[in-house]
Design a protein around this motif. Structure first.
Motif, mmCIF file in Angstrom:
data_model
loop_
_atom_site.group_PDB
_atom_site.id
_atom_site.type_symbol
_atom_site.label_atom_id
_atom_site.label_comp_id
_atom_site.label_asym_id
_atom_site.label_seq_id
_atom_site.Cartn_x
_atom_site.Cartn_y
_atom_site.Cartn_z
ATOM 1 N N ILE A 145 0.832 -1.205 0.000
ATOM 2 C CA ILE A 145 0.000 0.000 0.000
ATOM 3 C C ILE A 145 0.866 1.254 0.000
ATOM 4 O O ILE A 145 0.609 2.224 -0.729
ATOM 5 C CB ILE A 145 -0.948 -0.007 1.214
ATOM 6 C CG1 ILE A 145 -2.033 -1.083 1.022
ATOM 7 C CG2 ILE A 145 -1.605 1.361 1.405
ATOM 8 C CD1 ILE A 145 -2.906 -1.294 2.241
ATOM 9 N N GLN A 146 1.935 1.239 0.805
ATOM 10 C CA GLN A 146 2.830 2.392 0.863
ATOM 11 C C GLN A 146 3.587 2.587 -0.446
ATOM 12 O O GLN A 146 3.764 3.726 -0.915
ATOM 13 C CB GLN A 146 3.834 2.212 2.015
ATOM 14 C CG GLN A 146 3.224 2.255 3.394
ATOM 15 C CD GLN A 146 2.698 3.624 3.773
ATOM 16 O OE1 GLN A 146 3.113 4.641 3.226
ATOM 17 N NE2 GLN A 146 1.753 3.667 4.698
ATOM 18 N N LYS A 203 -0.792 9.677 -6.116
ATOM 19 C CA LYS A 203 0.604 9.294 -6.316
ATOM 20 C C LYS A 203 1.519 10.004 -5.323
ATOM 21 O O LYS A 203 2.605 9.505 -5.003
ATOM 22 C CB LYS A 203 1.040 9.599 -7.746
ATOM 23 C CG LYS A 203 1.025 11.072 -8.108
ATOM 24 C CD LYS A 203 1.453 11.271 -9.554
ATOM 25 C CE LYS A 203 1.457 12.749 -9.931
ATOM 26 N NZ LYS A 203 1.850 12.958 -11.339
ATOM 27 N N ASN A 204 1.071 11.148 -4.804
ATOM 28 C CA ASN A 204 1.875 11.877 -3.818
ATOM 29 C C ASN A 204 1.845 11.222 -2.443
ATOM 30 O O ASN A 204 2.599 11.615 -1.556
ATOM 31 C CB ASN A 204 1.384 13.324 -3.711
ATOM 32 C CG ASN A 204 1.600 14.108 -4.989
ATOM 33 O OD1 ASN A 204 2.593 13.899 -5.689
ATOM 34 N ND2 ASN A 204 0.678 14.995 -5.319
ATOM 35 N N ASP A 205 0.952 10.241 -2.278
ATOM 36 C CA ASP A 205 0.851 9.535 -0.995
ATOM 37 C C ASP A 205 1.798 8.344 -0.903
ATOM 38 O O ASP A 205 1.849 7.671 0.122
ATOM 39 C CB ASP A 205 -0.583 9.054 -0.757
ATOM 40 C CG ASP A 205 -1.543 10.217 -0.543
ATOM 41 O OD1 ASP A 205 -1.168 11.152 0.192
ATOM 42 O OD2 ASP A 205 -2.645 10.195 -1.120
ATOM 43 N N LEU A 253 7.968 5.375 -0.199
ATOM 44 C CA LEU A 253 8.831 4.239 -0.532
ATOM 45 C C LEU A 253 9.671 3.803 0.664
ATOM 46 O O LEU A 253 9.862 2.599 0.889
ATOM 47 C CB LEU A 253 9.740 4.602 -1.709
ATOM 48 C CG LEU A 253 9.037 5.102 -2.981
ATOM 49 C CD1 LEU A 253 10.050 5.256 -4.109
ATOM 50 C CD2 LEU A 253 7.909 4.170 -3.394
ATOM 51 N N ARG A 254 10.153 4.736 1.424
ATOM 52 C CA ARG A 254 10.980 4.395 2.583
ATOM 53 C C ARG A 254 10.165 3.623 3.612
ATOM 54 O O ARG A 254 10.655 2.669 4.218
ATOM 55 C CB ARG A 254 11.573 5.658 3.203
ATOM 56 C CG ARG A 254 12.573 6.373 2.300
ATOM 57 C CD ARG A 254 13.170 7.599 2.972
ATOM 58 N NE ARG A 254 13.959 7.233 4.141
ATOM 59 C CZ ARG A 254 14.556 8.126 4.928
ATOM 60 N NH1 ARG A 254 14.448 9.425 4.675
ATOM 61 N NH2 ARG A 254 15.262 7.726 5.971
ATOM 62 N N ALA A 255 8.914 4.027 3.816
ATOM 63 C CA ALA A 255 8.048 3.298 4.741
ATOM 64 C C ALA A 255 7.782 1.888 4.220
ATOM 65 O O ALA A 255 7.748 0.926 4.997
ATOM 66 C CB ALA A 255 6.727 4.047 4.939
ATOM 67 N N GLY A 256 7.592 1.759 2.904
ATOM 68 C CA GLY A 256 7.372 0.442 2.313
ATOM 69 C C GLY A 256 8.552 -0.483 2.541
ATOM 70 O O GLY A 256 8.385 -1.656 2.902
#
Length: 259
Positions: free
Chosen positions: A45-46, A54-56, A59-62
């Motif tokens: 989801i992240q 798309k601004n949400d 990638l780092r959280a993913g």
């Protein structure tokens, strides 16, 4: 609630009923209790910014969620983490470390097959560095099978899809195969994740026909199915009908589609 029911109910809420907040909340609460499948689902989801714009995307959280899921023994999380490191997606690129994680994912899946007493599959092939036109260290001896989910390791039978993924696949297939107008399902058979907005998923940059929710799904589908279907033969032939594409065994590139 059991592990299977937790992720099934969360994905039903998030994807099928489009109650994003409730579905994500169920996953988050389970993730806080070290529920690996929920951690990996939140990671996807992240990566895509699912349920938002798309601004949400984060990638780092993913990557962090994948790392936590991998630490807890989740093979899909480990595989996705390997591809992220190999590609430099959401994390500083480290090809060697990424490949090491992909090998570990293969080893864990092979161990799972062997622990289930699967003795009807004699095929074991090993290739630490599968470069085009270079033979693997150990070749296929007998049997037949399909590639593992990642790019390295041993061939084993395709694992059965998780019940939550099977439910998503059947849910949308029974509704015409699409989650909404202009939106697509992940093209990896057995995934079932749908887009929550147009052009959310990555698409194949060669044919532009298939879409993937993650790098792991793209890698599996390329080796198992899409590699044989991707580009029409005519695209790689010159006017005299000669092959101009070469005999390489590379993986097709994918690109972000943000419109």
């Amino acid at each position: 609630m059991s592990v299977v029911l937790t992720i099934l109910w969360a994905q039903i809420r998030f994807y099928c009923l489009q109650n994003r907040r409730s579905g994500a909340s169920i996953m988050a609460k389970a993730a806080m209790k070290s529920h690996a499948p929920s951690l990996y689902s939140l990671a996807v989801i992240q990566f895509n910014g699912s349920g938002g714009t798309k601004n949400d995307k984060d990638l780092r959280a993913g990557v962090a969620l994948c790392a936590r899921a991998a630490f807890l023994g989740h093979i899909d999380g480990l595989r996705e983490l390997g591809h992220c490191l190999q590609d430099g997606y959401g994390v500083k690129q480290n090809v060697i470390e990424g490949r090491r994680f992909l090998v570990q994912a293969n080893a864990r899946e092979l161990a799972a097959v062997l622990s289930n007493g699967n003795s009807k599959h004699p095929l074991l092939t090993w290739s630490v560095n599968p470069v085009a036109n270079q033979p693997p260290q150990i070749r296929v001896v007998s049997g037949s099978g399909c590639p593992l989910l990642s790019d390295f390791g041993c061939n084993v039978p395709v694992k059965e899809a998780h019940p939550a993924n099977r439910f998503l696949t059947e849910w949308f297939e029974n509704r015409g195969g699409f989650p909404g107008q202009g939106m697509m399902l992940c093209s990896n058979t057995g995934c079932g994740r749908p887009e929550t907005r147009k052009h959310e998923f990555r698409r194949c940059s060669v044919c532009g026909v298939v879409n993937y929710c993650s790098r792991a799904c793209q890698a599996l589908d390329w080796k198992f199915r899409h590699k044989a279907e991707c580009a029409p033969v005519e695209r790689w032939l010159n006017a005299e009908g000669e092959n101009v594409a070469g005999d390489g065994d590379g993986v097709v590139n994918v690109e972000e589609v943000d419109r």
